[in-house]
Each structure stands twice: as C-alpha cells, then as structure tokens.
Design an enzyme around this catalytic site. Structure first.
Site, PDB file in Angstrom:
ATOM      1  N   GLN A   1       0.746  -1.161   0.059  1.00 18.06           N
ATOM      2  CA  GLN A   1      -0.045   0.028   0.010  1.00 18.06           C
ATOM      3  C   GLN A   1       0.809   1.370  -0.008  1.00 18.06           C
ATOM      4  O   GLN A   1       0.382   2.175  -0.257  1.00 18.06           O
ATOM      5  CB  GLN A   1      -0.888   0.063   1.155  1.00 18.06           C
ATOM      6  CG  GLN A   1      -0.261  -0.003   2.551  1.00 18.06           C
ATOM      7  CD  GLN A   1      -1.068   0.249   3.589  1.00 18.06           C
ATOM      8  OE1 GLN A   1      -2.499   0.256   3.476  1.00 18.06           O
ATOM      9  NE2 GLN A   1      -0.587   0.624   4.954  1.00 18.06           N
TER      10      GLN A   1
ATOM     11  N   ARG B   1       1.189   6.788   7.440  1.00 15.09           N
ATOM     12  CA  ARG B   1       0.305   7.077   6.452  1.00 15.09           C
ATOM     13  C   ARG B   1       0.814   7.116   5.056  1.00 15.09           C
ATOM     14  O   ARG B   1       1.904   7.481   4.996  1.00 15.09           O
ATOM     15  CB  ARG B   1      -0.829   8.383   6.762  1.00 15.09           C
ATOM     16  CG  ARG B   1      -1.464   8.330   8.117  1.00 15.09           C
ATOM     17  CD  ARG B   1      -2.443   7.561   8.270  1.00 15.09           C
ATOM     18  NE  ARG B   1      -3.664   7.951   7.247  1.00 15.09           N
ATOM     19  CZ  ARG B   1      -4.695   8.539   7.482  1.00 15.09           C
ATOM     20  NH1 ARG B   1      -4.805   8.899   8.838  1.00 15.09           N
ATOM     21  NH2 ARG B   1      -5.595   8.932   6.717  1.00 15.09           N
TER      22      ARG B   1
ATOM     23  N   TRP C   1      -0.748  10.521  -0.611  1.00 13.31           N
ATOM     24  CA  TRP C   1      -1.704  10.325  -1.511  1.00 13.31           C
ATOM     25  C   TRP C   1      -1.502  11.109  -2.743  1.00 13.31           C
ATOM     26  O   TRP C   1      -2.034  12.028  -3.036  1.00 13.31           O
ATOM     27  CB  TRP C   1      -3.111  10.828  -0.820  1.00 13.31           C
ATOM     28  CG  TRP C   1      -3.192   9.807   0.417  1.00 13.31           C
ATOM     29  CD1 TRP C   1      -2.644   9.031   0.954  1.00 13.31           C
ATOM     30  CD2 TRP C   1      -4.614   9.911   1.271  1.00 13.31           C
ATOM     31  NE1 TRP C   1      -3.400   8.272   1.906  1.00 13.31           N
ATOM     32  CE2 TRP C   1      -4.483   8.978   2.264  1.00 13.31           C
ATOM     33  CE3 TRP C   1      -5.610  10.693   1.318  1.00 13.31           C
ATOM     34  CZ2 TRP C   1      -5.456   8.715   3.185  1.00 13.31           C
ATOM     35  CZ3 TRP C   1      -6.703  10.673   2.114  1.00 13.31           C
ATOM     36  CH2 TRP C   1      -6.532   9.593   3.089  1.00 13.31           C
TER      37      TRP C   1
ATOM     38  N   ASP D   1      -9.411   2.507  -1.776  1.00 13.22           N
ATOM     39  CA  ASP D   1      -9.730   3.022  -0.288  1.00 13.22           C
ATOM     40  C   ASP D   1     -10.705   3.853  -0.120  1.00 13.22           C
ATOM     41  O   ASP D   1     -10.845   4.782  -1.158  1.00 13.22           O
ATOM     42  CB  ASP D   1      -8.345   3.260   0.431  1.00 13.22           C
ATOM     43  CG  ASP D   1      -8.830   2.947   1.882  1.00 13.22           C
ATOM     44  OD1 ASP D   1      -9.779   2.219   2.603  1.00 13.22           O
ATOM     45  OD2 ASP D   1      -7.771   3.278   2.676  1.00 13.22           O
TER      46      ASP D   1
ATOM     47  N   GLU E   1     -15.968   7.457   1.904  1.00 14.15           N
ATOM     48  CA  GLU E   1     -17.185   7.805   2.691  1.00 14.15           C
ATOM     49  C   GLU E   1     -17.142   9.263   3.095  1.00 14.15           C
ATOM     50  O   GLU E   1     -17.729   9.675   3.939  1.00 14.15           O
ATOM     51  CB  GLU E   1     -16.712   6.948   4.075  1.00 14.15           C
ATOM     52  CG  GLU E   1     -16.778   5.663   3.591  1.00 14.15           C
ATOM     53  CD  GLU E   1     -15.218   5.159   3.501  1.00 14.15           C
ATOM     54  OE1 GLU E   1     -14.412   6.019   3.450  1.00 14.15           O
ATOM     55  OE2 GLU E   1     -15.156   3.901   3.334  1.00 14.15           O
TER      56      GLU E   1
ATOM     57  N   ASP F   1     -11.735  -1.932   8.169  1.00 17.82           N
ATOM     58  CA  ASP F   1     -10.963  -2.028   9.184  1.00 17.82           C
ATOM     59  C   ASP F   1     -11.108  -2.404  10.716  1.00 17.82           C
ATOM     60  O   ASP F   1     -11.188  -1.807  11.412  1.00 17.82           O
ATOM     61  CB  ASP F   1     -10.178  -0.458   9.567  1.00 17.82           C
ATOM     62  CG  ASP F   1      -9.833   0.505   8.008  1.00 17.82           C
ATOM     63  OD1 ASP F   1      -9.674  -0.342   7.188  1.00 17.82           O
ATOM     64  OD2 ASP F   1      -9.627   1.604   8.131  1.00 17.82           O
TER      65      ASP F   1
ATOM     66  N   HIS G   1      -2.688  -7.923   6.388  1.00 17.28           N
ATOM     67  CA  HIS G   1      -2.432  -6.592   6.335  1.00 17.28           C
ATOM     68  C   HIS G   1      -1.380  -6.564   7.619  1.00 17.28           C
ATOM     69  O   HIS G   1      -1.671  -7.127   8.663  1.00 17.28           O
ATOM     70  CB  HIS G   1      -3.711  -5.944   6.632  1.00 17.28           C
ATOM     71  CG  HIS G   1      -3.629  -4.295   6.190  1.00 17.28           C
ATOM     72  ND1 HIS G   1      -2.609  -3.607   6.871  1.00 17.28           N
ATOM     73  CD2 HIS G   1      -4.358  -3.570   5.607  1.00 17.28           C
ATOM     74  CE1 HIS G   1      -2.785  -2.406   6.545  1.00 17.28           C
ATOM     75  NE2 HIS G   1      -4.013  -2.339   5.852  1.00 17.28           N
TER      76      HIS G   1
END
Lengths: 673, 673
Positions: free
Chosen positions: A278, A291, A294, A395, A398, A462, A527
């Site tokens: 990822q 993180r 992006w 991912d 939402e 998650d 994961h």
C-alpha cells in the site's frame, strides 16, 4: 401486483406478499419536513435531525391507468404525493413517487411486516446478522473503532478521535433489505436514510428526500432472490485466476523488503499469489502511524527498480498490488493539477476546500464533473495499470463533506452516499477500458447501491486487531453475509485485522485464527495494520509461517471449488459465503445462527472466534456433514467439535458432487500445530 | 396581554414581551402522537419516543370573550385545541389548553425568542448555567455518575451500572425557565417534558401530554421576577436558627462514635450545630458500600441510648438529624404493615411490586392514596419527630417506576415527576402539623414544580468526590443558581461530595476547598460518602479540623447576614446564592460568568474549584469590592487573586450596610494554613 380496497384504506400485494397496508387510522405513509445537521470529523459523522413536522397521509384516491395503479395521497385537502405502482418488464413491483409538495423533504414508508419475520442486508452490516429489533441509519462513513459504547476501545476512540462508532456505522450502507419471507425491498435514494426494524407490524423506511421509487420482488427460493437482486444492482465480475493461487501478502517498506518477505514465505511453504504494497507511492508519518502519500504514482525512493521488478515478479507468477483513494494530497503534483483544472470539490463560493484526514489535508476529486472523472480514470490507467499493477485497494469513498460544492449542482448531502459507487465505477471503467477486468483485482470497503456492478470484491474494512464481536474478527462474518445478500458475493478481510490503537496489539493466535477463516473465503490477503511494529505478522515466527503455509495449501487445494463459486456469483449473484438459510430455508435455526456460514453449497465453516478456545459449538442443519479434520460424520443439530489451531471447524456435505476434493482438505493442509 | 392579528397569523405579547409568534408558515404549535418507552435501572432511565406524527397547527380562529382571548387551532379541517389566554388576578399571562383530540398526546409549543437571549432554570441544572444551545429532557431521575461521556468515571458507571448519566440528568427538573429578558415561562404538566433552547427564534417546549396551561410573567427587575415566581410555586420557610450555629457533621457508626466525633471537632475549635447520622435506623452492606436499613425507626443496636442522649445533646446546643426516604424495605415491619393495608404501589393486576435499589428491594408508598399518605406522615411524626430528631435527609423520590399501578388511577408516567413534590409535601405537613416548622430542617435532592412551598432546603445531590465540572464540586454552583431562580433559595451540598466509586477517593484538598465554599452557603453539612474508608474526612487529621474550625467561625460570624438572607428568601423568594445578573443586570458578563455568585447582595464568592490551584481568576461587576483576606479594593473586571487553602476568593461590597460585619471575615477565620 394486486390492490384490494378496504373501508378506509387498501392492501397492496405483490406475488402474494402484502407490501403496503393502509388505513385512515394506520397510514402506511408519513411525509414531513426536517432540518438536519451533519458534523463530520475525519469520516465520523454526528448527525441530528430536527423533525419540524411529520404528517400522516391518511387520505388517498386510487386510479387505475393501463397497467398502472396510481394512488394519490393528500393532507389538509391538498395532494401531497402520487404513488405510481406497476410491474416492471422483469415482473418486479415498482412504486414511483411523485411529490406535489416540494417543501416536504422527509419520507417514512411502512412496509407491512409480521412479528416473526427476519430481515438481513442494508449493505454491509457488522454487528447484527438478523436486523430485526434495531434501526439502521444508512450513511456511508467510517465504521467506528470498537463500535460498542461499553468497550474501553470505543470509549478511548470516542474521547480521543470522536471515532468510536456504534452498531450501525458502516462503510457500506444500502437502503435494501432481504426478508425471511423471500422478498427484497429497495428504496431508490442516495439521501440519508434509516431503516427501522423495531416494530412488529411494519418496517419503517425513512429517507431525507422523497425517494425516486420503491422496488420489491419476491421469489420462491433465496437463490432466485439473490439472482433477482443482482439483476437490479449488477454482478461482480469473476475473480482473476491468479487470486486463487495463494495468499496476497500485505507488505510495506520497499522493493527489497517485499522480495525478501515473499521469498521467506515461499521457503516456508506458503503459497503466495502476490504482494500488496500500500506504500508503493511513498509514506508520511502521523501520530496514527504510517500514512500513505496520497499522490498516486510510483515512489522511486521507497520502491527502487519496481518498474522492472514488477514484470520479473509477474513472470515468476507473483503479482504486485498497490493502493489508491479518491483524494489528492494538498500541494503534491496530482492535487496541483486537479486544482488548476478545477477538478476538485470547492466551498460554496468556489474557493478551495480540503478535507482533514488526520494530520493531513486533501482535495476531493469531483466525480460529478465528467472531465474530472475521466481525468482520474486516466491517472489510474497511466500511473497504475500501465505501470503494471495487478490490483489495488481502492480505499475510502465515505468522506464527501456535506458542505462542499459539486459541479453537477446537486447537494453534497444527496451525493454523499453515492460517492462510493462513483468511486467504484471510476476504478471499474479504468480497468475495463484497459481490457484488464479478468486480470486485475481491486477491492473496496466503501459501498452503496450499484457498487455490485463495479467493484470486484469488498473487503470488510478496518477491523480491530482483536476478537471483539462488534469490531474484531467475528464482525467480518456478518459483513460477508449481509453484503453477499445484496449482490456482493466475493468478500474478504484483512487477515489479522487493521486497527492497532489504544493499547491493542495483534497476537499470534488472532493472526492464525484469522488466516484459518480466510482460507475459507474467496480471497486470502494479509495486512500489517496501522502500527505494524505492534502487531504479530505472518513472518514473525516459524510457527506462524508454517500455519499460514498450511492454510494456503488448503486455499489452493480448493481453487477449483472457489473458482466455480466465483463463476456462479458472476453469473447468478449467488454469494460465495452464504447464510445457512440459503440452502436450508425450512430450518428456523438457520435464520439466527451466528458466526458460521456455508462456503458454497457444500462447505460449512464455523471459524473459532474466541480467544483461547480449542473447541467450538456450532449448528449443523439436517444433512450428512463430514468434519474435514476427523472425518467424522454428523447429521445435524448443535455440536461441539475440537478445533485446535490449524483445524478450524469445517464440514463438507457428504453428498456433494465435489466430495472427492473436499474430503482431502486435511490432507492438503498437512499440518500439525 | 395583547393579540395582534397578522395576515396569516398573530403575535401575542404580555407586558411588551412577545410570547407567541404564529403564522401559517411558521406555526407556534405542533401536536402529535408518540409512543414512549421507559427503561429504568436503579433510578437511571433510558427513555425513547417513537413520534408517530407531529402536526403543525397552521390554521386558527380568534374569539374574544370577556377578558379572555380564545384561539382555536385546527388541522385537517377539525378543531384540535383551544388556547384560552387571560391575565390572572396577579397580572400573569395564563394560557389554558383544552384538547379536542384525545388521541394527540404530544405537544410542542414555540415561545418566541431572540438570538441573544439567555435562559436559566429548568429546575436544578448541574452542567450548564445559561441553558441556551442545548435541550433539557425534564424527568426526575438519578443525576448520573460522571455525567460526561468523555470521562472515565462516566464510562465505568455506564458499563457497570448503566448509571453514567448526561448533562441534563437531574434529581430536580422543572418545566420552568427564566429569561434574560426578565420573564419566566412555566408549563403546567407532570408528564415527561423537554425544553429545547437550541433555536435562534424560538424555545420549543415539549410535553408528553397536553399540558394544563402555560404561565408567563415579566417584571422590571430580576428581584421582582423571583418574587413573582415564588408567588406561583410557594416559598421556603425560614431556616431554623440553630442551623446557623455551625456545621452539621455527617457521622455514622453509632451513639458513642457520634459523640466522640463531635467532641473531637469541638475540641479542635469547630463550631458544631449538630450531627447528621443517616444510619440511625441501622445499616445493610452491599457492593456499593454501606446502605441504610430502610425501615424508618431508631435502631437500638447501632444507636444505644439515643432516645435519652438525643435530648441531652439538644440541651448542650447540639442537634441530631436522621434519614428517611419514601420506600420501605421488603419483609421489614413498615413494609409488612403497608403491604397489609394496601398502601404500596402494585403491578397492574394488583400484585406485589418492589423496586430494585441495588441489591435490595423495596415497596413504594402510594402517596396518591390519601390514607397511605397520612399513614406515612404518621410514621414521620411518631418515629422521627416524637423521637426527637431535629431534621433529616428526605432522600430519593425519583424512582417511581412507570409501569406500577397507583390508587388514584393516574398513569405512573404522569405521576413520576410529581413524586418528589408529593414526598416533600408529606415531610412538610408532618413537621407543620407537629408545630415544628421553625425548628426542624429537612433536605431533599429530588424536586419538581411545587417543591418550593414544601421543602426547607435542597442539597445538590450526590456529587462525585472530585473536581469534575459536570459532577464534582463546581457543578453545585450551577445547581444552586438554577434552582435558586425557581424559588429554592436555600441550597447546600455534601461537604466533600458523596459518590466514591470506580477508583475515586476524596483527598484533603477537595474536602477543604468544599468546606470553604460551604461556609458561604446557607448550610454547612458534611458527608462521609458511600465508601467512608476511601475518603478524607473532617477528622482525618488536625490540619483538616483546624481548617474546618476556621470556616465554621466564618460561617457563624456571618450568622446575622445569613439569617437575614433566609428571611428575605422566605418573604420574597430572593435566593441566598444569586447569579451576578440579579444585581448587575446591565453587565453582559454577569449572564455568562461561571462558578461564582453573589451570596446575598454584598458578598461575591468565587470558590477555588481546580485541584492544586492557589490563585483564581474571577469577574467583578463594576462596584467597589473589598477582598476579605487582603483588604484590597477592586473596582470591577477580570482579576486574579491569591487563594491559598483557607482563603477562598470572597469580596464584600464596600458600600454594604453590613460592611462592619463583612470586613471582619478574615479576623473571624483566624487561620493560617
């Protein structure tokens, strides 16, 4: 459909099922006006509604026009709404709603129910299997950490991050349910909705707009019902063949580490289908843990030579998967390009709008702008598909804030729930236009109506790295079964879970039990979690590797069986993981039994989901079931079986056409704890 | 009152204040039907309402008859309710409600508001001072332990006992508020109510029945307003003189221990008014701690010779106080007698109903049965007054279950809120009929409309033994100020707090700071807490005794000043503890400033409520204020003063007629930490 008139009301039935029961004293419809407040913090919403009025629609007039029945409701002597009921070409009951009072923005429809009826679905629900007795706000969001106000984890998540959530929070809500009466009902709306199953005589479907229509159909069997449902929402494509060749290892840290870890796994006998990295586009540290950066392109620093290695790996039969989401990190190239082109959602005055994702801020690609949608598809095609990725986690989806401005002019309150489907469509079309649908796998946690036709597979989101009923391993089973009934027949989860916060640490036992469970789902993927160093990993010790190796041997042994399930799902919507009532509809227990499922027609799987347990109690519907580890045959009822690590409670149907294959699961595992 | 007709509505004003503003589009009234669920666990309620309908009352007709204005509202062409508005003999606006539709059991009335208006009251509110921006469910209950979902204590209390509570939970709600516009509004109902102050343009008053009437009045000053309010609800009697002679020491354990502890305190210089022994009728052990034996008569085993000692103590100027509540312990003599006589609330079928109070079960004396009421009054007269008690805690009153059956045939849902007032009345009449109103003190935590005329003093309920804003020492100040505006001008609290659970332990600092605060309230009374051994007590060390001695010297020094306040309260309803705006109505800060108050006209008190603090920031309205410890004069504004233990921030008004007395507070204290 049939409308029977009563003294002060009517009864509307479809294929013998009473759908609406209306009378002056007990109207089936209420309309009203409300004023909502949406308070979002990092994908968690605090939503309140001030219901200004809620008006019973007592008075009505019926008119039959051609094959349609028009029911016009009125209040205070004025027409408020027209129901246009008709049977569609496919034989479904469709009731379209035409509002006569634009100021009414709240809708409550009561579907007739009986006290003993059970209901399932509403998208992907994690806490409850049978939804009766609860109400379900339907709004895509973070699912919550802990999801039970009585737990320490939830309390900590609430206090520190407003993130604890509750039983109904889900990445994937859908205003659709399946009844034990073998009908489904779907409300066509993307507005905030709430399905309330707490009443004996009716289910109350609420929406914060006048929905387009209600769609209902009934079948003689659940198999026909899920097929019917997929006829409405679409079918997932078949899984790429390579997915069934082993586990997809979640790895981070760069090219060398990835190859090293794959090699170590293979040397231990693990069947590896590929690596999912990822962090292929680089990382960013926050207090939450690592993180991702992006800005969706290969990060040469962290993954040197990946542009060539990815092809070498493929030749060795090893696939490489990446990661993307629909947001672009502020001040990075993609953000800057999108901002310049006007492809990002804005504030109402057109100025810059960035969303807080937890210590970093991103622009929201405006998928309602066809040019922006095409541009982002182009990013996926060029940066991901052309680069050689074999799949990715798509991912999020939402977080559309309700106060942003979109180019199609629609309220973001109305677009919010639609965003996951738009996001899935973007991925799906990029892959399809590249001609790679049969070869690339992408997986999502967010969803809404229509995701079925776009998203190749859901993953359960998650989960906490624990055994918690509401947010740990067991919750994935409810998630698979509920979403499966909505046409998402290929479901999987992060082996070992993800959320590693507030003192949680994944231990070996949890990882092993989760891997055992995953071997009996259509996809095995691990994961590391958000704080990898706090978690037991697949390669933390030799015992774990040996156990995983055995479970991947089982999984690959089952390849022909699972491949057939994937084909069946693609063609008929029959989910790979099924509630027991799918094939045992006359067995009352099959509608309530928890944490077990049929994997296809012929395997019954009851994962061990309690810490320290070495046996499990489970329910077998009446049939001849052979315990795959002991070879013992059971004929049904509640049983307790030994279930040491490495021997999850799994049974095959003695009369299965695949009995030859299924009887060799233990042999394939070739494992002793 | 004046009714002005508008194109589609009307405006109703009283003494220039707009009370109702109605139009077709923005009606002032909504009626509806709801179906409520009350789930009680040991006095904590989980209450939900399914609002079936909520109908705007848009259409109306006005009729003037004599001095009354009749407003008849209608919906769906039918009359629903009649408002009969009139000015009472006292000049108040009274709007009586006459329902025309008995099936409508929900009522929402909008009182016109402005965005800048502030509101106070609603009984005794602990978390908020100005109530604007929140809604307040009004239902007497346990107030909660912690009262803030973000705190560990609340979370633990919720998980273990469903007892955490929230900002609005209170023993004493009342559907009455006071506005910064110098009017009050009161809804006459005992049903569940909810006052919602979250809207800019209106306050929405909800009730789960059609209330009897709305009562409103406006005055030129807050002093006149509280006097007016007491004219409606009644006045507390004057405090018995002996209460001002020192602290009432909360002691448990028997006659000898009580006398020993009194003597130790007196030897240390503590001014002691009496001892309050809540275990005078014996004890019972539970996991919560020591509980009392609820069978209201002297326990000879635990308190030998009390029948004679009580009179000896009285001769020495020491009073003895006990404890009672409105429940009787199963299988004990009073229970058996009441059960035999049919004086207890029953199940609907007339069979036995006992309430779970936490590991023991009790009958509820049915105060709606006049004979039962008289009988319980008799118990108080005989077992308590005749025995010689000088006062008692009249505990509880909030636990009337909604599903019990009462002899007056009214729903327990409607009687529930009325119970504290019935309980207060029972105590008051027993004392009054014994001719002891001027000599006996009883104190309650529960309350509702009308308690003012019966209950001699409120105490703030069961605070945590900590500094928490929501449920520790500071919350008492909001409690005193809010209930004071409703006509409960004599308020006090357990020195040191009560609830000792979930790891809480009272430390010395908290006890001392609470004692300092109590010295500037009308009553000083200590409490050991529910787990005395976990708490620092008044006699735990010499330093604490010395500090308490000083504070009781201050309190008794202030006797003439406090006595005058008590008289003023009894005559005019002016509370002893007052918000700053009572005397500084043009000072905007006076409406918002927290955790300080005027004690009478001439003392400004700002208790230290933060652990470890040795200074305090506080606000002084424009006047000349002399700091009682340093003698320094301030003229107003925000100041920070030194506030070591023993010197709570207190100021007197230089121009006070009592300046001679008030200037000697430091001298009276005669204390160095």
């Amino acid at each position: 459909m049939k409308l029977e008139k009563l003294e002060t009301g009517f009864v509307l039935t479809h294929k013998g099922q009473v759908i609406l029961r209306h009378s002056f004293d007990n109207p089936c419809l209420f309309l009203g006006a409300g004023s909502a407040n949406f308070d979002m913090y990092r994908g968690n919403f605090d939503i309140t509604d001030y219901v200004i009025e809620r008006l019973p629609m007592r008075n009505f007039a019926v008119q039959e026009v051609d094959d349609k029945i028009l029911i016009t409701f009125s209040a205070e002597g004025q027409e408020t709404i027209v129901f246009t009921a008709e049977e569609t070409a496919e034989g479904r009951l469709k009731i379209a709603f035409t509002s006569k009072k634009p100021e009414l923005n709240r809708f409550w429809l009561r579907i007739a129910a009986t006290a003993t009826e059970k209901v399932y679905g509403c998208g992907e629900q994690l806490t409850y299997f049978n939804l009766r007795g609860h109400n379900f706000p339907l709004w895509t969001s973070e699912p919550g950490v802990g999801r039970n106000k009585n737990t320490y984890i939830t309390w900590q998540a609430d206090v520190k991050d407003r993130a604890g959530g509750d039983y109904y929070n889900t990445n994937y809500p859908q205003p659709t349910y399946v009844s034990s009466d073998k009908y489904f009902a779907h409300l066509q709306t993307t507005a905030y909705a709430d399905f309330d199953f707490r009443h004996d005589d009716f289910h109350e479907l609420q929406a914060w707009e006048i929905p387009e229509y209600l769609l209902v159909d009934k079948e003689d069997s659940f198999a026909d019902l899920v097929k019917n449902i997929c006829g409405v929402f679409g079918n997932q494509p078949e899984l790429p063949d390579w997915v069934l060749d082993g586990v997809i290892l979640g790895i981070q840290g760069g090219t060398d580490i990835t190859i090293e870890k794959i090699n170590r796994a293979k040397e231990a006998g693990v069947k590896v289908a590929g690596a999912w990295c990822q962090d292929w586009q680089g990382i960013k540290m926050t207090s939450f843990g690592k993180r991702l950066q992006w800005d969706w392109q290969w990060n040469k620093e962290l993954y040197p030579d990946l542009d060539t290695k990815i092809h070498e790996l493929k030749k060795e039969g090893l696939r490489f998967l990446g990661y993307i989401n629909p947001y672009v990190l502020e001040d990075f190239p993609l953000y800057n390009e999108a901002q310049e082109k006007g492809f990002l959602a804005t504030k109402e005055d057109g100025s810059k709008y960035v969303v807080d994702f937890g210590e970093f801020y991103c622009g929201v690609v405006d998928f309602t702008n066809p040019e922006a949608f095409e541009w982002y598809k182009g990013v996926i095609k060029k940066n991901m598909i052309e680069f050689g990725l074999d799949g990715w986690m798509a991912d999020f989806g939402e977080y559309l804030p309700t106060d942003c401005y979109l180019s199609n002019g629609k309220s973001a309150e109305i677009e919010h729930n639609n965003w996951p489907t738009r996001w899935a469509q973007c991925n799906h079309e990029a892959i399809e236009e590249a001609g790679k649908t049969a070869d690339i796998l992408f997986f999502m946690r967010a969803g809404y109506t229509g995701i079925q036709g776009y998203c190749h597979t859901l993953w359960g989101g998650d989960q906490c790295v624990n055994w918690n009923i509401d947010d740990g391993m067991p919750s994935v089973i409810n998630a698979a079964l509920s979403s499966g009934l909505m046409g998402n027949g290929i479901h999987h989860s992060d082996i070992g879970g993800y959320t590693t916060l507030h003192g949680m640490k994944r231990d070996r036992e949890l990882f092993m039990r989760w891997a055992e469970f995953a071997a009996f789902t259509p996809i095995m993927r691990s994961h590391e979690g958000n704080r990898p160093a706090d978690n037991h990993q697949f390669d933390s010790d030799d015992e774990t590797l040996a156990h995983l190796a055995a479970m991947t041997r089982v999984f690959t042994h089952l390849k022909p069986y699972i491949k057939a399930l994937s084909k069946e799902n693609a063609e008929t919507g029959m989910p790979a993981q099924r509630p027991l009532f799918m094939h045992f509809e006359d067995d009352a227990e099959a509608y309530e039994v928890l944490y077990e499922y049929l994997f296809g027609r012929d395997l019954l799987v009851a994962p061990v989901y309690e810490q320290g347990a070495t046996t499990r109690k489970l329910y077998l519907p009446a049939d001849e079931w052979v315990h795959v580890w002991s070879g013992e045959t059971y004929t049904g009822g509640w049983v307790e079986v030994n279930a040491p690590i490495g021997q999850p409670p799994v049974f095959y149907r003695k009369n299965s056409a695949d009995a030859a294959l299924l009887s060799k699961i233990a042999e394939a595992a070739d494992y002793k704890a």
